[in-house]
Motif scaffolding. Structure first.
Motif, PDB file in Angstrom:
ATOM      1  N   ASP A 133       0.801  -1.214   0.000  1.00  0.00           N
ATOM      2  CA  ASP A 133       0.000   0.000   0.000  1.00  0.00           C
ATOM      3  C   ASP A 133       0.842   1.276   0.000  1.00  0.00           C
ATOM      4  O   ASP A 133       0.352   2.339   0.362  1.00  0.00           O
ATOM      5  N   LEU A 134       2.096   1.163  -0.411  1.00  0.00           N
ATOM      6  CA  LEU A 134       2.934   2.343  -0.536  1.00  0.00           C
ATOM      7  C   LEU A 134       2.777   2.936  -1.936  1.00  0.00           C
ATOM      8  O   LEU A 134       2.515   2.226  -2.909  1.00  0.00           O
ATOM      9  N   ILE A 135       2.936   4.245  -2.019  1.00  0.00           N
ATOM     10  CA  ILE A 135       2.695   4.938  -3.285  1.00  0.00           C
ATOM     11  C   ILE A 135       3.546   4.394  -4.437  1.00  0.00           C
ATOM     12  O   ILE A 135       3.010   4.143  -5.529  1.00  0.00           O
ATOM     13  N   PRO A 136       4.862   4.179  -4.278  1.00  0.00           N
ATOM     14  CA  PRO A 136       5.620   3.676  -5.431  1.00  0.00           C
ATOM     15  C   PRO A 136       5.195   2.281  -5.870  1.00  0.00           C
ATOM     16  O   PRO A 136       5.199   1.973  -7.071  1.00  0.00           O
ATOM     17  N   THR A 137       4.811   1.435  -4.912  1.00  0.00           N
ATOM     18  CA  THR A 137       4.349   0.093  -5.264  1.00  0.00           C
ATOM     19  C   THR A 137       3.052   0.176  -6.063  1.00  0.00           C
ATOM     20  O   THR A 137       2.899  -0.483  -7.108  1.00  0.00           O
ATOM     21  N   MET A 138       2.140   0.999  -5.595  1.00  0.00           N
ATOM     22  CA  MET A 138       0.867   1.130  -6.295  1.00  0.00           C
ATOM     23  C   MET A 138       1.060   1.783  -7.665  1.00  0.00           C
ATOM     24  O   MET A 138       0.362   1.441  -8.630  1.00  0.00           O
ATOM     25  N   ALA A 139       2.014   2.693  -7.750  1.00  0.00           N
ATOM     26  CA  ALA A 139       2.309   3.304  -9.045  1.00  0.00           C
ATOM     27  C   ALA A 139       2.869   2.267 -10.015  1.00  0.00           C
ATOM     28  O   ALA A 139       2.570   2.299 -11.222  1.00  0.00           O
ATOM     29  N   THR A 140       3.648   1.331  -9.500  1.00  0.00           N
ATOM     30  CA  THR A 140       4.205   0.272 -10.345  1.00  0.00           C
ATOM     31  C   THR A 140       3.097  -0.650 -10.848  1.00  0.00           C
ATOM     32  O   THR A 140       3.074  -1.031 -12.029  1.00  0.00           O
ATOM     33  N   PHE A 141       2.183  -1.016  -9.971  1.00  0.00           N
ATOM     34  CA  PHE A 141       1.040  -1.835 -10.398  1.00  0.00           C
ATOM     35  C   PHE A 141       0.160  -1.079 -11.393  1.00  0.00           C
ATOM     36  O   PHE A 141      -0.375  -1.666 -12.337  1.00  0.00           O
ATOM     37  N   GLU A 142       0.009   0.225 -11.167  1.00  0.00           N
ATOM     38  CA  GLU A 142      -0.783   1.035 -12.097  1.00  0.00           C
ATOM     39  C   GLU A 142      -0.109   1.107 -13.458  1.00  0.00           C
ATOM     40  O   GLU A 142      -0.771   1.024 -14.505  1.00  0.00           O
ATOM     41  N   ALA A 143       1.224   1.235 -13.469  1.00  0.00           N
ATOM     42  CA  ALA A 143       1.959   1.256 -14.740  1.00  0.00           C
ATOM     43  C   ALA A 143       1.775  -0.065 -15.478  1.00  0.00           C
ATOM     44  O   ALA A 143       1.545  -0.087 -16.699  1.00  0.00           O
ATOM     45  N   ALA A 144       1.873  -1.175 -14.742  1.00  0.00           N
ATOM     46  CA  ALA A 144       1.677  -2.483 -15.368  1.00  0.00           C
ATOM     47  C   ALA A 144       0.271  -2.607 -15.950  1.00  0.00           C
ATOM     48  O   ALA A 144       0.081  -3.115 -17.061  1.00  0.00           O
ATOM     49  N   LYS A 145      -0.716  -2.132 -15.202  1.00  0.00           N
ATOM     50  CA  LYS A 145      -2.099  -2.177 -15.663  1.00  0.00           C
ATOM     51  C   LYS A 145      -2.268  -1.399 -16.962  1.00  0.00           C
ATOM     52  O   LYS A 145      -2.891  -1.892 -17.922  1.00  0.00           O
ATOM     53  N   LYS A 146      -1.696  -0.209 -16.995  1.00  0.00           N
ATOM     54  CA  LYS A 146      -1.838   0.632 -18.194  1.00  0.00           C
ATOM     55  C   LYS A 146      -1.082   0.055 -19.391  1.00  0.00           C
ATOM     56  O   LYS A 146      -1.469   0.278 -20.543  1.00  0.00           O
ATOM     57  N   LEU A 147      -0.006  -0.676 -19.121  1.00  0.00           N
ATOM     58  CA  LEU A 147       0.791  -1.252 -20.204  1.00  0.00           C
ATOM     59  C   LEU A 147       0.365  -2.679 -20.542  1.00  0.00           C
ATOM     60  O   LEU A 147       0.956  -3.326 -21.399  1.00  0.00           O
ATOM     61  N   GLY A 148      -0.664  -3.181 -19.868  1.00  0.00           N
ATOM     62  CA  GLY A 148      -1.258  -4.453 -20.231  1.00  0.00           C
ATOM     63  C   GLY A 148      -0.531  -5.707 -19.766  1.00  0.00           C
ATOM     64  O   GLY A 148      -0.586  -6.739 -20.442  1.00  0.00           O
ATOM     65  N   PHE A 149       0.142  -5.630 -18.620  1.00  0.00           N
ATOM     66  CA  PHE A 149       0.780  -6.842 -18.109  1.00  0.00           C
ATOM     67  C   PHE A 149       0.634  -6.897 -16.592  1.00  0.00           C
ATOM     68  O   PHE A 149       0.194  -5.941 -15.962  1.00  0.00           O
ATOM     69  N   SER A 150       0.990  -8.047 -16.025  1.00  0.00           N
ATOM     70  CA  SER A 150       0.986  -8.190 -14.575  1.00  0.00           C
ATOM     71  C   SER A 150       2.235  -8.953 -14.162  1.00  0.00           C
ATOM     72  O   SER A 150       2.826  -9.689 -14.960  1.00  0.00           O
ATOM     73  N   PHE A 151       2.641  -8.775 -12.922  1.00  0.00           N
ATOM     74  CA  PHE A 151       3.817  -9.474 -12.415  1.00  0.00           C
ATOM     75  C   PHE A 151       3.432 -10.896 -12.025  1.00  0.00           C
ATOM     76  O   PHE A 151       2.346 -11.149 -11.501  1.00  0.00           O
ATOM     77  N   GLY A 152       4.357 -11.825 -12.296  1.00  0.00           N
ATOM     78  CA  GLY A 152       4.082 -13.213 -11.954  1.00  0.00           C
ATOM     79  C   GLY A 152       4.061 -13.438 -10.461  1.00  0.00           C
ATOM     80  O   GLY A 152       3.358 -14.324  -9.962  1.00  0.00           O
ATOM     81  N   ALA A 153       4.836 -12.639  -9.734  1.00  0.00           N
ATOM     82  CA  ALA A 153       4.892 -12.726  -8.274  1.00  0.00           C
ATOM     83  C   ALA A 153       5.438 -11.407  -7.752  1.00  0.00           C
ATOM     84  O   ALA A 153       6.080 -10.650  -8.481  1.00  0.00           O
ATOM     85  N   ASP A 154       5.147 -11.140  -6.487  1.00  0.00           N
ATOM     86  CA  ASP A 154       5.718  -9.945  -5.860  1.00  0.00           C
ATOM     87  C   ASP A 154       5.816 -10.197  -4.369  1.00  0.00           C
ATOM     88  O   ASP A 154       5.117 -11.055  -3.818  1.00  0.00           O
ATOM     89  N   ALA A 155       6.689  -9.446  -3.716  1.00  0.00           N
ATOM     90  CA  ALA A 155       6.875  -9.610  -2.276  1.00  0.00           C
ATOM     91  C   ALA A 155       7.353  -8.297  -1.679  1.00  0.00           C
ATOM     92  O   ALA A 155       8.044  -7.507  -2.342  1.00  0.00           O
ATOM     93  N   ALA A 156       6.969  -8.068  -0.423  1.00  0.00           N
ATOM     94  CA  ALA A 156       7.388  -6.870   0.303  1.00  0.00           C
ATOM     95  C   ALA A 156       8.638  -7.188   1.121  1.00  0.00           C
ATOM     96  O   ALA A 156       8.745  -8.255   1.734  1.00  0.00           O
ATOM     97  N   PHE A 157       9.574  -6.255   1.130  1.00  0.00           N
ATOM     98  CA  PHE A 157      10.825  -6.397   1.864  1.00  0.00           C
ATOM     99  C   PHE A 157      11.019  -5.159   2.738  1.00  0.00           C
ATOM    100  O   PHE A 157      10.646  -4.051   2.352  1.00  0.00           O
ATOM    101  N   ASP A 158      11.639  -5.344   3.902  1.00  0.00           N
ATOM    102  CA  ASP A 158      12.032  -4.186   4.710  1.00  0.00           C
ATOM    103  C   ASP A 158      13.239  -3.493   4.091  1.00  0.00           C
ATOM    104  O   ASP A 158      13.419  -2.279   4.234  1.00  0.00           O
ATOM    105  N   GLY A 159      14.082  -4.273   3.406  1.00  0.00           N
ATOM    106  CA  GLY A 159      15.249  -3.712   2.746  1.00  0.00           C
ATOM    107  C   GLY A 159      15.417  -4.302   1.365  1.00  0.00           C
ATOM    108  O   GLY A 159      15.196  -5.510   1.158  1.00  0.00           O
TER     109      GLY A 159
END
Length: 312
Positions: free
Chosen positions: A157-183
């Motif tokens: 739910d961080l802005i850059p993560t959501m922006a990345t998902f939004e970019a993928a949506k607009k460009l017509g693809f999705s990530f096969g997997a994703d994960a959150a990291f502290d670092g």
């Protein structure tokens, strides 16, 4: 004589309620700056410079405490719940007073904090290994349609993560997997924990020659990777700029905020802060409280629009 003494004492007693106590000099005891991320990234480096400046200028110790967890929510909550006296100061990223509240992730409210000022624009980017079979978002989109691509990020739910998902949506693809990291750093890519990752350039300085920038989440080209395309160039309408600032609990005295601001502004003009900017491509400056509040209002509205669009 006794009568006169009684009158004098009575007069003094009547005057006491109307006396205005002098405010003690701030700070009188150690000040804690809370950084809600692990040590080492830009907000941590620059907050330590501010803490050092406070110690040097006031003679009172100031320290930085790292309290990672929940995409900055844990540390931010500790700031919100502290006394409004200037002895606990938050060094908080854009998502704390915007996206976390919008998404209902935070136990604090929008008015729980008051900005002292904003001092950092992150050189944030989507990066990949140098030998990755894509160089920008368009080629990543083409590759991801037939291959699984793992995304590493700092939180859903961080802005850059959501922006990345939004970019993928607009460009017509999705990530096969994703994960959150502290670092997120060089080892994240080298170990194959992620194929691409959202992070600041500060975390990949040690392997800068071994990574490529697919998109810069900034309003100006990255000084250390000037050929990288901006996110806004590749996906029109996604004008994402990530910042970090100093915040205190609501109700903190104005004179305390003013002193903090003066010290932080001086720290950001120091040679140490300029060296961080030069080495990492970070934007280092000082934005006053009033202008910071306006910026937060705008970013809050933009974040709401981003969430709404992703839910369509």
């Amino acid at each position: 004589m006794r009568r006169l003494l009684g009158i004098a004492l009575a007069g003094a007693a009547l005057a006491i309620p109307f006396a205005v106590p002098a405010l003690a000099d701030y700070p009188e005891r150690p000040v804690t700056f809370i950084v809600p991320w692990p040590p080492g990234d830009l907000e941590d480096q620059l907050t330590r410079i501010i803490a050092d400046e406070m110690t040097a200028e006031t003679g009172v110790p100031a320290k930085v405490v790292n309290r990672p967890g929940g995409g900055a929510v844990e540390g931010a909550t500790a700031v919100a719940q502290s006394d409004p006296d200037g002895y606990t100061v938050g060094s908080l990223v854009i998502d704390v007073p915007t996206m976390h509240i919008i998404q209902g992730n935070a136990p604090y409210k929008r008015d729980s904090f008051e900005p002292v000022g904003i001092f950092l624009t992150y050189p944030f980017a989507l990066v990949a290994k140098k030998d990755a079979p894509y160089d920008d978002l368009a080629s990543l989109a083409a590759y991801a349609k037939d291959h699984s691509v793992k995304l590493g990020h700092f939180g859903y739910d961080l802005i850059p993560t959501m922006a990345t998902f939004e970019a993928a949506k607009k460009l017509g693809f999705s990530f096969g997997a994703d994960a959150a990291f502290d670092g997120l750093d060089c080892s994240t890519l080298a170990n194959g924990d992620a194929d691409v990752m959202n992070t600041t350039m500060a975390t990949v300085l040690s392997c800068l020659d071994d990574v490529k920038v697919l998109a810069a989440y900034t309003d100006q080209p990255l000084s250390i990777k000037p050929d990288a395309k901006l996110l806004s160039e590749q996906v029109p309408g996604l004008n994402i700029t990530l910042w970090n600032g100093l915040f205190v609990p609501k109700g903190t005295p104005q004179e305390v905020k003013d002193k903090l601001a003066a010290i932080a502004e001086k720290a950001m003009q120091s040679d140490k802060a300029k060296a961080v900017a030069t080495a990492t491509g970070a934007g280092v400056y000082w934005m006053n409280a009033a202008d910071s509040a306006k910026r937060i209002d705008k970013d809050y509205a933009d974040a709401e629009a981003l969430v709404k669009d992703l839910k369509k």
